[in-house]
Design a protein around this motif. Structure first.
Motif, PDB file in Angstrom:
ATOM      1  N   TYR A  73       0.829  -1.208   0.000  1.00 19.91           N
ATOM      2  CA  TYR A  73       0.000   0.000   0.000  1.00 19.91           C
ATOM      3  C   TYR A  73       0.863   1.257   0.000  1.00 19.91           C
ATOM      4  N   ALA A  74       1.928   1.252   0.778  1.00 20.83           N
ATOM      5  CA  ALA A  74       2.812   2.421   0.817  1.00 20.83           C
ATOM      6  C   ALA A  74       3.431   2.675  -0.550  1.00 20.83           C
ATOM      7  N   VAL A  75       3.839   1.612  -1.222  1.00 17.24           N
ATOM      8  CA  VAL A  75       4.440   1.749  -2.552  1.00 17.24           C
ATOM      9  C   VAL A  75       3.425   2.313  -3.535  1.00 17.24           C
ATOM     10  N   VAL A  76       2.240   1.748  -3.562  1.00 15.78           N
ATOM     11  CA  VAL A  76       1.235   2.126  -4.555  1.00 15.78           C
ATOM     12  C   VAL A  76       0.658   3.515  -4.271  1.00 15.78           C
ATOM     13  N   ARG A  77       0.576   3.906  -3.003  1.00 10.98           N
ATOM     14  CA  ARG A  77       0.105   5.262  -2.682  1.00 10.98           C
ATOM     15  C   ARG A  77       0.994   6.316  -3.334  1.00 10.98           C
ATOM     16  N   GLY A  78       2.261   5.972  -3.537  1.00  7.14           N
ATOM     17  CA  GLY A  78       3.197   6.895  -4.168  1.00  7.14           C
ATOM     18  C   GLY A  78       2.824   7.245  -5.604  1.00  7.14           C
ATOM     19  N   PHE A  79       1.866   6.539  -6.165  1.00  9.27           N
ATOM     20  CA  PHE A  79       1.395   6.845  -7.520  1.00  9.27           C
ATOM     21  C   PHE A  79       0.146   7.723  -7.493  1.00  9.27           C
ATOM     22  N   GLY A  80      -0.255   8.148  -6.294  1.00 14.02           N
ATOM     23  CA  GLY A  80      -1.389   9.058  -6.171  1.00 14.02           C
ATOM     24  C   GLY A  80      -2.741   8.384  -6.205  1.00 14.02           C
ATOM     25  N   LEU A  81      -2.785   7.086  -6.012  1.00 11.64           N
ATOM     26  CA  LEU A  81      -4.067   6.379  -6.034  1.00 11.64           C
ATOM     27  C   LEU A  81      -4.709   6.404  -4.658  1.00 11.64           C
ATOM     28  N   GLU A  82      -6.036   6.397  -4.654  1.00 14.53           N
ATOM     29  CA  GLU A  82      -6.790   6.428  -3.407  1.00 14.53           C
ATOM     30  C   GLU A  82      -8.019   5.542  -3.529  1.00 14.53           C
ATOM     31  N   GLY A  83      -8.646   5.277  -2.392  1.00 16.29           N
ATOM     32  CA  GLY A  83      -9.919   4.560  -2.364  1.00 16.29           C
ATOM     33  C   GLY A  83      -9.842   3.194  -3.009  1.00 16.29           C
ATOM     34  N   GLU A  84     -10.902   2.864  -3.749  1.00 18.33           N
ATOM     35  CA  GLU A  84     -10.968   1.553  -4.391  1.00 18.33           C
ATOM     36  C   GLU A  84      -9.875   1.367  -5.442  1.00 18.33           C
ATOM     37  N   ASP A  85      -9.481   2.445  -6.114  1.00 14.00           N
ATOM     38  CA  ASP A  85      -8.403   2.334  -7.092  1.00 14.00           C
ATOM     39  C   ASP A  85      -7.115   1.852  -6.414  1.00 14.00           C
ATOM     40  N   LEU A  86      -6.873   2.339  -5.214  1.00 12.89           N
ATOM     41  CA  LEU A  86      -5.700   1.919  -4.456  1.00 12.89           C
ATOM     42  C   LEU A  86      -5.774   0.425  -4.154  1.00 12.89           C
ATOM     43  N   VAL A  87      -6.920  -0.042  -3.681  1.00 14.19           N
ATOM     44  CA  VAL A  87      -7.093  -1.464  -3.364  1.00 14.19           C
ATOM     45  C   VAL A  87      -6.890  -2.312  -4.617  1.00 14.19           C
ATOM     46  N   HIS A  88      -7.525  -1.922  -5.727  1.00 17.87           N
ATOM     47  CA  HIS A  88      -7.390  -2.685  -6.975  1.00 17.87           C
ATOM     48  C   HIS A  88      -5.929  -2.714  -7.434  1.00 17.87           C
ATOM     49  N   ALA A  89      -5.253  -1.589  -7.303  1.00 18.53           N
ATOM     50  CA  ALA A  89      -3.855  -1.503  -7.740  1.00 18.53           C
ATOM     51  C   ALA A  89      -2.945  -2.385  -6.886  1.00 18.53           C
ATOM     52  N   VAL A  90      -3.145  -2.371  -5.574  1.00 19.54           N
ATOM     53  CA  VAL A  90      -2.331  -3.224  -4.693  1.00 19.54           C
ATOM     54  C   VAL A  90      -2.576  -4.690  -5.025  1.00 19.54           C
ATOM     55  N   ARG A  91      -3.821  -5.053  -5.208  1.00 21.95           N
ATOM     56  CA  ARG A  91      -4.126  -6.449  -5.570  1.00 21.95           C
ATOM     57  C   ARG A  91      -3.469  -6.821  -6.893  1.00 21.95           C
ATOM     58  N   SER A  92      -3.492  -5.914  -7.844  1.00 19.93           N
ATOM     59  CA  SER A  92      -2.890  -6.188  -9.162  1.00 19.93           C
ATOM     60  C   SER A  92      -1.382  -6.348  -9.067  1.00 19.93           C
ATOM     61  N   VAL A  93      -0.726  -5.478  -8.308  1.00 15.58           N
ATOM     62  CA  VAL A  93       0.733  -5.567  -8.144  1.00 15.58           C
ATOM     63  C   VAL A  93       1.100  -6.877  -7.476  1.00 15.58           C
ATOM     64  N   ARG A  94       0.395  -7.207  -6.397  1.00 16.29           N
ATOM     65  CA  ARG A  94       0.702  -8.450  -5.682  1.00 16.29           C
ATOM     66  C   ARG A  94       0.448  -9.666  -6.564  1.00 16.29           C
ATOM     67  N   ALA A  95      -0.644  -9.650  -7.317  1.00 13.49           N
ATOM     68  CA  ALA A  95      -0.940 -10.777  -8.205  1.00 13.49           C
ATOM     69  C   ALA A  95       0.120 -10.911  -9.291  1.00 13.49           C
ATOM     70  N   ALA A  96       0.550  -9.791  -9.834  1.00 18.50           N
ATOM     71  CA  ALA A  96       1.550  -9.826 -10.907  1.00 18.50           C
ATOM     72  C   ALA A  96       2.879 -10.374 -10.413  1.00 18.50           C
ATOM     73  N   VAL A  97       3.376  -9.882  -9.293  1.00 16.70           N
ATOM     74  CA  VAL A  97       4.683 -10.338  -8.827  1.00 16.70           C
ATOM     75  C   VAL A  97       4.618 -11.777  -8.312  1.00 16.70           C
ATOM     76  N   THR A  98       3.532 -12.122  -7.618  1.00 20.16           N
ATOM     77  CA  THR A  98       3.385 -13.497  -7.129  1.00 20.16           C
ATOM     78  C   THR A  98       3.265 -14.463  -8.312  1.00 20.16           C
ATOM     79  N   GLY A  99       2.499 -14.080  -9.303  1.00 22.29           N
ATOM     80  CA  GLY A  99       2.360 -14.922 -10.493  1.00 22.29           C
ATOM     81  C   GLY A  99       3.670 -15.084 -11.230  1.00 22.29           C
ATOM     82  N   PHE A 100       4.403 -13.999 -11.398  1.00 21.86           N
ATOM     83  CA  PHE A 100       5.690 -14.075 -12.095  1.00 21.86           C
ATOM     84  C   PHE A 100       6.633 -15.016 -11.363  1.00 21.86           C
ATOM     85  N   VAL A 101       6.758 -14.816 -10.055  1.00 19.67           N
ATOM     86  CA  VAL A 101       7.673 -15.631  -9.257  1.00 19.67           C
ATOM     87  C   VAL A 101       7.239 -17.093  -9.269  1.00 19.67           C
TER      88      VAL A 101
END
Length: 191
Positions: A125-153
């Motif tokens: 959340y701290a990382v993604v907040r740095g892109f200026g996202l808030e509210g539901e967009d922030l939640v969706h973005a964090v989920r997307s980042v975590r899914a992408a890196v977990t999937g890649f690994v």
């Protein structure tokens, strides 16, 4: 009487070494008892059994990940923080693949586990907040980042990438795509 020097933390320490060396299948009470120099039934003075030990392991691993990942993103923002986050996640998963596998499957209805998991997610959340996202967009973005890196690994560890293209280059591409996608969408103007 518990063996002098043996404690729940010492049992978890021994279990971590076994997990790293042998994987989840090698994580048995007998293996831990052998490593700590006690009979297997003696471990019950320190942990209630293998399920509790796995919970304690998951909590320890997740807390250590939160500490490590938090330290690498501290003082960074935007693309720099995202790249540091992704790179450290990948490094930890590669260095400790059995820990990664254990924590990805871990789910306990326990306040201590929930607190550890929240600490780790809060780094994202701290990382993604740095892109200026808030509210539901922030939640969706964090989920997307975590899914992408977990999937890649997971694909990388499972030999899911068989093409001869360099996986480091693919990982750098993933970082760039995620960074571009995290930019907030412009608000449509009303005329």
């Amino acid at each position: 009487m518990p063996r002098a020097g043996l404690s729940p933390d010492a049992v978890v320490d021994a279990a971590l070494e076994i997990l790293d060396a042998r994987g989840s299948d090698g994580l048995t009470l007998k293996a831990i008892a052998d490593a700590t120099g006690v009979a297997a039934p003696s471990l019950y003075k320190h942990v209630r059994g293998l399920p509790e030990l796995r919970r304690l392991l998951a909590i320890r691993i997740i807390n250590e990940m939160a500490d490590q990942m938090g330290s690498v993103v501290m003082g960074r923002a935007g693309n720099d923080a995202l790249e540091a986050y992704l790179t450290e996640y990948r490094r930890l998963a590669s260095q400790y693949p059995h820990r990664h596998a254990l924590t990805e499957r871990a789910s306990y209805d326990d306040p201590t586990f929930a607190a550890a998991a929240e600490r780790l997610v809060n780094v994202a959340y701290a990382v993604v907040r740095g892109f200026g996202l808030e509210g539901e967009d922030l939640v969706h973005a964090v989920r997307s980042v975590r899914a992408a890196v977990t999937g890649f690994v997971s694909l990388e560890q499972g030999l899911g990438y068989r093409a001869p293209t360099d996986t480091d280059a693919s990982f750098a591409y993933l970082s760039r795509v995620l960074a571009a996608g995290l930019r907030p969408s412009p608000t449509p103007s009303t005329a």
